[in-house]
Design an enzyme around this catalytic site. Structure first.
Site, PDB file in Angstrom:
ATOM      1  N   GLU A 168      -0.568   3.095  -0.646  1.00 21.77           N
ATOM      2  CA  GLU A 168       0.719   2.963  -1.346  1.00 21.77           C
ATOM      3  C   GLU A 168       0.651   3.243  -2.839  1.00 21.77           C
ATOM      4  O   GLU A 168       0.688   2.312  -3.660  1.00 21.77           O
ATOM      5  CB  GLU A 168       1.296   1.559  -1.125  1.00 21.77           C
ATOM      6  CG  GLU A 168       1.559   1.218   0.321  1.00 21.77           C
ATOM      7  CD  GLU A 168       2.385  -0.060   0.478  1.00 21.77           C
ATOM      8  OE1 GLU A 168       2.536  -0.790  -0.508  1.00 21.77           O
ATOM      9  OE2 GLU A 168       2.879  -0.297   1.584  1.00 21.77           O
ATOM     10  N   GLU A 357       1.049   0.077   8.527  1.00 19.03           N
ATOM     11  CA  GLU A 357       1.569  -1.277   8.322  1.00 19.03           C
ATOM     12  C   GLU A 357       3.018  -1.341   8.776  1.00 19.03           C
ATOM     13  O   GLU A 357       3.798  -0.425   8.520  1.00 19.03           O
ATOM     14  CB  GLU A 357       1.573  -1.687   6.833  1.00 19.03           C
ATOM     15  CG  GLU A 357       0.231  -2.023   6.257  1.00 19.03           C
ATOM     16  CD  GLU A 357       0.309  -2.411   4.780  1.00 19.03           C
ATOM     17  OE1 GLU A 357       1.339  -2.977   4.358  1.00 19.03           O
ATOM     18  OE2 GLU A 357      -0.661  -2.126   4.058  1.00 19.03           O
TER      19      GLU A 357
HETATM   20  C1  GBH Z   1       2.616  -3.648   1.586  1.00 19.02           C
HETATM   21  O1  GBH Z   1       3.342  -3.459   0.449  1.00 19.02           O
HETATM   22  C2  GBH Z   1       1.194  -3.809   1.130  1.00 19.02           C
HETATM   23  O2  GBH Z   1       0.397  -2.694   1.474  1.00 19.02           O
HETATM   24  C3  GBH Z   1       0.558  -5.086   1.580  1.00 19.02           C
HETATM   25  O3  GBH Z   1      -0.581  -5.310   0.826  1.00 19.02           O
HETATM   26  C4  GBH Z   1       1.575  -6.195   1.480  1.00 19.02           C
HETATM   27  O4  GBH Z   1       1.011  -7.452   1.705  1.00 19.02           O
HETATM   28  C5  GBH Z   1       2.654  -5.918   2.483  1.00 19.02           C
HETATM   29  O5  GBH Z   1       3.217  -4.660   2.297  1.00 19.02           O
HETATM   30  C6  GBH Z   1       3.795  -6.935   2.475  1.00 19.02           C
HETATM   31  O6  GBH Z   1       4.443  -6.957   1.247  1.00 19.02           O
HETATM   32  O7  GBH Z   1      12.737  -3.212  -3.669  1.00 19.02           O
HETATM   33  O8  GBH Z   1      12.341  -2.145  -5.758  1.00 19.02           O
HETATM   34  O9  GBH Z   1      12.208  -4.558  -5.595  1.00 19.02           O
HETATM   35  C7  GBH Z   1       4.729  -3.353   0.529  1.00 19.02           C
HETATM   36  C8  GBH Z   1       5.092  -3.352  -0.927  1.00 19.02           C
HETATM   37  C9  GBH Z   1       6.887  -4.686  -1.593  1.00 19.02           C
HETATM   38  C10 GBH Z   1       6.694  -2.463  -2.356  1.00 19.02           C
HETATM   39  C11 GBH Z   1       8.286  -4.734  -2.052  1.00 19.02           C
HETATM   40  C12 GBH Z   1       8.103  -2.499  -2.839  1.00 19.02           C
HETATM   41  C13 GBH Z   1       9.951  -3.932  -3.445  1.00 19.02           C
HETATM   42  C14 GBH Z   1      10.309  -3.140  -4.637  1.00 19.02           C
HETATM   43  N1  GBH Z   1       6.497  -3.340  -1.236  1.00 19.02           N
HETATM   44  N2  GBH Z   1       8.511  -3.861  -3.159  1.00 19.02           N
HETATM   45  S1  GBH Z   1      12.022  -3.264  -4.937  1.00 19.02           S
END
Ligand code: GBH
Length: 451
Positions: A168, A357
């Site tokens: 990511e 994932e």
């Molecule tokens: C994944 O990230 C990760 O790879 C993992 O490590 C993590 O534990 C898992 O998912 C669960 O979170 O909508 O603009 O506020 C997902 C990461 C999290 C990235 C939420 C974007 C929201 C940005 N995402 N985030 S926003």
């Protein structure tokens, strides 16, 4: 009446996923260096409740128990990550042998339990000393990553055949130095610097691919895991699908386009204007190196509606739309897994796709009987798997699925408050308890169908 079995293809790879910084703990054991997240979590106000990664699930000392539990649930594929600061802890560039030894013990135990490793080289735990030299703003981080990739592929190439370079890119660039400042180091930079951090991460990906080609040995495969921006047509009609395709390409050209086309598209560069990244000769020879598969992490997406005249608009989720976590970002949108895999295949030509994932996070505790009846998680996963199966039926080459996560763990800025596991972690006793969803997923894996 007989049921139509909701089968998946033969040899479909079912698995579970975690990442080193989120589960290992042992943050300073056996010579491990400090990571950006070790550092960041100690800055007051950065992580919910001041939680740190010091102990996490203590997987570092409990992996035997964890792999035995995986095996008892019928897990055959496990996506994990290697902690860069365990292998190359400091700026002296010396390899930390105890760090390598730890992962050898880990792979030994997986082998005994009949579990195939899928290894992510980098899941956001940059050595802190590199962050102090600019982190992903500095091209040096990509070069150091290249060296790290060589060290681990040489060490483990005999036993690890499935490599994921980077997890990511958006999360340690756009969400770390950009407008959403949720990830370490959470320092806002200009748009040009931000574009440059993504470019450096893409170079690192290319160096990871090169390391696998040079040292991975027979049967080695490598790919990138992206959290693309996923779009879903408001109705599955030609006009809305065409609009969705435009949205997908526009948002994903910067990462998937760079890797799959081997250049930045004109549309992307025009959108950057004066803020476009500086590209050196040869960068795209690395970035565009052919890969063997594309990993996609898919949790949610955005609905798209066509506008008269060929444009499109994205639709904000109204208040009250079903959200699956208390964090707000994870809205239930099962069609995201259908359209995400399908459009990545159609637009970028990804010939093999894995869901690296997909999962559901919320606040939960065992009930009075000690059970975790996570029916909401089970239902969420079931809906996504049905949409994934629809994609496969429609010809999208998805060959595997990894549920995030095997167990509750350090959920980044949310600390230990949000739980994504199908296995519950009691952070006081470190006891693991499979939730209802773990038993359900065990049946899915065993029977190779949605149950
Ligand atoms: C994944 O990230 C990760 O790879 C993992 O490590 C993590 O534990 C898992 O998912 C669960 O979170 O909508 O603009 O506020 C997902 C990461 C999290 C990235 C939420 C974007 C929201 C940005 N995402 N985030 S926003």
């Amino acid at each position: 009446m007989t049921l139509q079995p909701l089968r998946f293809p033969e040899n479909f790879a079912w698995g579970v996923a975690t990442a080193a910084p989120q589960i290992e703990g042992a943050a300073f054991t056996d010579g491990k260096g400090e990571s950006t997240w070790d550092h960041f979590s100690r800055q007051p106000g950065s992580v919910h409740n001041g939680d740190t990664l010091d102990v996490a699930c203590d997987h570092y000392h409990r992996f035997e128990e964890d792999f035995a539990l995986m095996a008892s649930l019928g897990v055959k594929n496990y996506r994990l990550s290697i902690a860069w600061p365990r292998i190359l802890p400091g700026s002296d560039g010396l390899v930390n042998q105890p760090g390598l030894d730890f992962y050898h013990r880990l792979f030994d135990s997986m082998e005994r339990n009949g579990i195939t490793p899928w290894v992510t080289m980098y899941h956001w735990d940059t050595p802190q000393w590199l962050e102090e030299m600019g982190g992903w703003r500095n091209r040096r981080t990509a070069e150091e990553f290249g060296r790290y990739a060589e060290v681990i592929v040489k060490a483990f190439g005999g036993r690890v055949k499935n490599w994921i370079t980077i997890n990511e890119i958006r999360c340690f660039t756009m969400f770390a130095y950009g407008t959403v400042l949720e990830k370490s180091p959470a320092i806002r930079e200009t748009q040009q610097v931000l574009n440059q951090t993504i470019h450096h991460a893409l170079i690192a990906h290319g160096l990871g691919v090169r390391a696998v080609r040079a040292h991975g040995g027979e049967g080695a495969r490598v790919g990138l895991t992206d959290n693309a921006e996923y779009y879903v047509p408001v109705e599955e009609t030609e006009e809305h699908i065409a609009a969705t395709r435009k949205a997908f390409a526009f948002e994903n050209d910067r990462i998937l386009g760079a890797v799959y086309h081997g250049y930045y598209t004109e549309t992307f560069l025009n959108a950057c204007g004066a803020d476009r990244p500086v590209v050196l000769d040869g960068d795209f020879d690395l970035i565009g190196l052919p890969t063997d598969f594309l990993g996609l992490n898919i949790y949610s997406g955005t609905l798209v509606r066509a506008k008269p005249g060929g444009g499109y608009e994205t639709l904000p989720f109204p208040a009250g739309y079903p959200a699956t976590t208390l964090t707000g970002w994870l809205k239930t949108l099962p069609q995201a897994i259908y359209w995400g895999t399908r459009l990545a295949h159609e637009i970028y030509g990804a010939k093999v796709v894995y869901i690296t994932e997909n999962g559901y996070g919320t606040i939960e505790e065992p009930d009075a009987k000690g059970e975790i009846l996570d029916l909401h998680r089970r239902d969420y996963l079931r809906q996504y798997l049905l949409e994934l199966r629809r994609a496969i039926t429609d010809g999208v080459p998805v060959q595997g699925y990894f549920c995030w996560s095997f167990m509750d763990n350090f959920e980044w800025q949310d600390g230990y408050s949000i739980r994504f596991g199908i296995v519950h972690t009691d952070y006081k006793t470190l006891k693991r308890t499979p939730k209802l969803s773990a038993h359900w997923y065990s049946t899915v894996m065993r029977e190779n169908r949605v149950v």
